[in-house]
Design a protein around this motif. Structure first.
Motif, short mmCIF file in Angstrom:
data_model
loop_
_atom_site.label_atom_id
_atom_site.label_comp_id
_atom_site.label_asym_id
_atom_site.label_seq_id
_atom_site.Cartn_x
_atom_site.Cartn_y
_atom_site.Cartn_z
N THR A 1 57.43 35.52 33.62
CA THR A 1 57.59 36.38 32.45
C THR A 1 58.19 35.61 31.27
O THR A 1 59.12 34.83 31.42
N ILE A 2 57.61 35.87 30.17
CA ILE A 2 58.14 35.30 28.94
C ILE A 2 58.37 36.49 28.04
O ILE A 2 57.42 37.16 27.66
N SER A 3 59.63 36.78 27.74
CA SER A 3 59.87 38.06 27.08
C SER A 3 59.73 38.03 25.58
O SER A 3 59.37 39.01 24.97
N SER A 4 60.00 36.91 24.96
CA SER A 4 59.94 36.93 23.50
C SER A 4 59.48 35.59 22.95
O SER A 4 59.59 34.56 23.62
N PRO A 5 58.96 35.62 21.73
CA PRO A 5 58.54 34.35 21.11
C PRO A 5 59.67 33.35 21.03
O PRO A 5 59.46 32.15 21.09
N ASP A 6 60.93 33.85 20.91
CA ASP A 6 62.06 32.91 20.85
C ASP A 6 62.15 32.10 22.13
O ASP A 6 62.41 30.91 22.12
N GLU A 7 61.95 32.82 23.24
CA GLU A 7 62.02 32.10 24.51
C GLU A 7 60.88 31.10 24.61
O GLU A 7 61.04 30.01 25.15
N ASP A 8 59.72 31.49 24.07
CA ASP A 8 58.62 30.52 24.03
C ASP A 8 59.07 29.26 23.31
O ASP A 8 58.82 28.14 23.73
N MET A 9 59.74 29.50 22.17
CA MET A 9 60.18 28.36 21.36
C MET A 9 61.13 27.48 22.14
O MET A 9 61.01 26.26 22.14
N ASP A 10 62.09 28.14 22.87
CA ASP A 10 63.03 27.35 23.67
C ASP A 10 62.29 26.48 24.66
O ASP A 10 62.59 25.31 24.85
N MET A 11 61.29 27.11 25.28
CA MET A 11 60.57 26.36 26.29
C MET A 11 59.77 25.22 25.67
O MET A 11 59.65 24.13 26.23
N LEU A 12 59.28 25.51 24.45
CA LEU A 12 58.54 24.46 23.75
C LEU A 12 59.39 23.22 23.53
O LEU A 12 58.91 22.10 23.63
N GLN A 13 60.68 23.46 23.19
CA GLN A 13 61.55 22.31 22.96
C GLN A 13 61.57 21.42 24.21
O GLN A 13 61.67 20.22 24.13
N GLY A 14 61.51 22.07 25.36
CA GLY A 14 61.63 21.32 26.61
C GLY A 14 60.34 20.64 27.02
O GLY A 14 60.34 19.76 27.86
N THR A 15 59.28 21.02 26.45
CA THR A 15 58.02 20.38 26.87
C THR A 15 57.86 19.10 26.06
O THR A 15 58.31 18.98 24.94
N ASN A 16 57.23 18.17 26.66
CA ASN A 16 57.13 16.88 25.95
C ASN A 16 55.75 16.68 25.33
O ASN A 16 54.85 17.49 25.49
N GLU A 17 55.64 15.56 24.66
CA GLU A 17 54.41 15.26 23.92
C GLU A 17 53.18 15.20 24.82
O GLU A 17 52.09 15.61 24.42
N MET A 18 53.42 14.70 26.03
CA MET A 18 52.30 14.59 26.97
C MET A 18 51.64 15.95 27.20
O MET A 18 50.43 16.09 27.19
N VAL A 19 52.49 16.95 27.40
CA VAL A 19 52.01 18.30 27.66
C VAL A 19 51.23 18.80 26.46
O VAL A 19 50.14 19.38 26.58
N GLN A 20 51.81 18.56 25.28
CA GLN A 20 51.15 19.08 24.07
C GLN A 20 49.78 18.45 23.87
O GLN A 20 48.81 19.15 23.57
N VAL A 21 49.71 17.16 24.04
CA VAL A 21 48.42 16.51 23.76
C VAL A 21 47.41 16.84 24.86
O VAL A 21 46.21 17.01 24.60
N TYR A 22 47.89 17.01 26.10
CA TYR A 22 47.00 17.44 27.18
C TYR A 22 46.44 18.83 26.86
O TYR A 22 45.23 19.08 26.96
N ASN A 23 47.33 19.72 26.47
CA ASN A 23 46.87 21.08 26.13
C ASN A 23 45.92 21.08 24.94
O ASN A 23 45.01 21.89 24.86
#
Ligand code: HEM
Length: 435
Positions: A299-321
């Motif tokens: 569950t991801i309850s809010s866009p803010d939490e999405d943002m928090d999680m985004l901070q934790g993801t690295n460049e590899m994940v972003q470019v793969y996605n």
């Protein structure tokens, strides 16, 4: 690496296309075949193609020596066969790469290529093959980038993996731009009426439900009945490149219950290379192992939490996605092409009776094709077989588009009408999907 790729007939320069321009003529022993192809359009016009083919003597294949000669023989015979079966009065899969001749260096632009043969003698048909070939021309770039991603993973070098993923991504972006060029010189009406009929094969074909008897080849079965063969027709879907990208990025498709007629119809060595690639391409799993993202989070309850999680993801994940997004774009664009070139044309229903176009059947099959292609949309690590299109949930997080989520593509509605600009197309899709 080069010699390894060559084992699979893959070139670092031309990818899955032959590394040298195709032969324009077979050795003189095969002149009867070549002469028939030279006269293809005249014989067709005169209604004499079939009778001329019937008169051919059976030639031996032993004088065929090089792979280029086999390719040429395949082109000549498959073109004659498709003309024989689907001609107005009265082919074989994988035309890819055989119909075209590279002119100059830039095989990645359709403007630098020319066709050796077309059924309809129209520039529209040439353009269809040339765009397909130009896309395949990106194979060298794609395969080289995939190989360096695999090497980077072996070496545990994340920085190099990011560079390789960026290369893969920019290659897919260029492929998508080339795909759009189909609209420049291939008229949908001409394609549908004059080209598509010849591309049909004799598998899953209502007009030839048993397939074809290859006289003098298979003989009879134990009950004395002739043996039929079934082969799919020609489709750009036989592209080894798109399949290679799917495999490298671990993209799987929803099983739809509709058997794809093209899986496994790649040129044999390339198909093997696809299977072998699957064994070594572990980009996705490697990235999962390197990230702290917990794929069990549901569950991801809010866009803010999405943002928090985004901070934790690295460049590899972003470019793969981003690579996955571009593959999704490829399917979206392709889907629009299918609708313009097949579905809308089939609905026009004003087929020229001179051409044997099964309009009604095409309305039906195009519906299946839309289902197959839409439900086959880019799905990563799909775990369940279903044809149900799931509604977009918060978890599909298109919002930021780069949270790594095993369910990411599974939860995206493959038919994203907002991406389709032409409202007429939207209407037809809606209509088809409702049936
Ligand atoms: C007029 C242009 C085109 C039309 C009407 C068209 C139509 C179709 C149709 C009807 C299918 C389903 C075939 C089947 O499953 O038996 C298909 C599949 C496919 N086509 Fe095309 N196509 C076109 C151009 C292209 C081009 C230029 C490419 C570039 C490589 C391409 C790549 C594919 C792929 C990869 C598939 C397999 C499904 C998938 O992986 O999403 N097509 N196409």
């Amino acid at each position: 690496m080069e010699s390894m790729l060559e084992d699979y007939d893959v070139s670092p320069a031309t990818g899955f296309l032959p590394s040298t321009p195709p032969l324009q003529r077979l050795p003189s022993y095969y002149e009867p075949w070549e002469t028939l192809l030279d006269n293809f359009h005249d014989l067709m016009l005169a209604g004499r193609l079939r009778s001329s083919i019937n008169k051919l003597l059976v030639l031996d294949t032993i004088p065929l020596i090089t792979l280029a000669e086999y390719h040429r023989a395949f082109l000549v015979l498959s073109s004659l066969a498709h003309g024989y079966v689907w001609g107005k009065f009265d082919e074989v899969s994988d035309i890819t790469s055989l119909h075209r001749k590279a002119m100059g260096q830039g095989i990645r632009s359709p403007s630098n290529l020319a066709t050796l043969f077309t059924f309809s003698n129209t520039p529209d048909e040439s353009w269809f093959y040339l765009v397909t070939t130009a896309i395949e021309g990106f194979g060298g770039r794609a395969i080289t980038a995939i190989m360096s991603a695999i090497r980077a993973i072996k070496a545990g070098n994340n920085q190099k993996l990011i560079v390789a993923l960026r290369d893969i991504n920019s290659t897919i972006v260029d492929i998508n731009a080339t795909l759009q060029r189909i609209h420049e010189k291939c008229d949908p009406y001409v394609f549908y009426l004059m080209v598509r009929p010849y591309l049909s094969g004799w598998e899953n074909e209502d007009r030839l439900p048993h397939g074809l008897i290859y006289e003098g080849v298979d003989g009879n079965d134990e009950n004395g009945n002739p043996i039929y063969r079934k082969y799919v027709g020609a489709s750009a879907g036989q592209s080894a490149l798109i399949q290679a990208l799917d495999i490298a990025l671990n993209i799987e498709h929803y099983p739809t219950g509709v058997k794809s007629s093209i899986n496994g119809h790649c040129p044999m060595k390339n198909y093997t290379s696809g299977n072998d690639l699957a064994k070594v391409a572990n980009i996705r799993n490697y990235i999962i192992s390197q990230t702290s993202y917990d794929s069990n989070i549901t569950t991801i309850s809010s866009p803010d939490e999405d943002m928090d999680m985004l901070q934790g993801t690295n460049e590899m994940v972003q470019v793969y996605n981003e690579c996955l997004n571009q593959m999704k774009n490829f399917r979206s664009k392709h889907l629009q092409i299918v609708s313009v070139y097949i579905i809308i044309q089939a609905h026009r229903g004003n087929g020229d009776s001179r051409y044997h176009v099964p309009i009604n059947k095409d309305v039906a099959t195009s519906k299946n094709e839309v289902f197959r292609i839409t439900t086959n949309n880019v799905i990563a690590n799909n775990k369940e077989a279903t044809t149900t299109v799931k509604p977009t949930t918060t978890k599909s997080v298109e919002i930021k588009g780069c949270v790594f989520d095993p369910d990411y593509f599974r939860t995206i509605d493959p038919i994203n009408f907002t991406q389709v600009e032409d409202s007429a197309i939207v209407k037809i899709f809606e209509e088809l999907v409702q049936h």
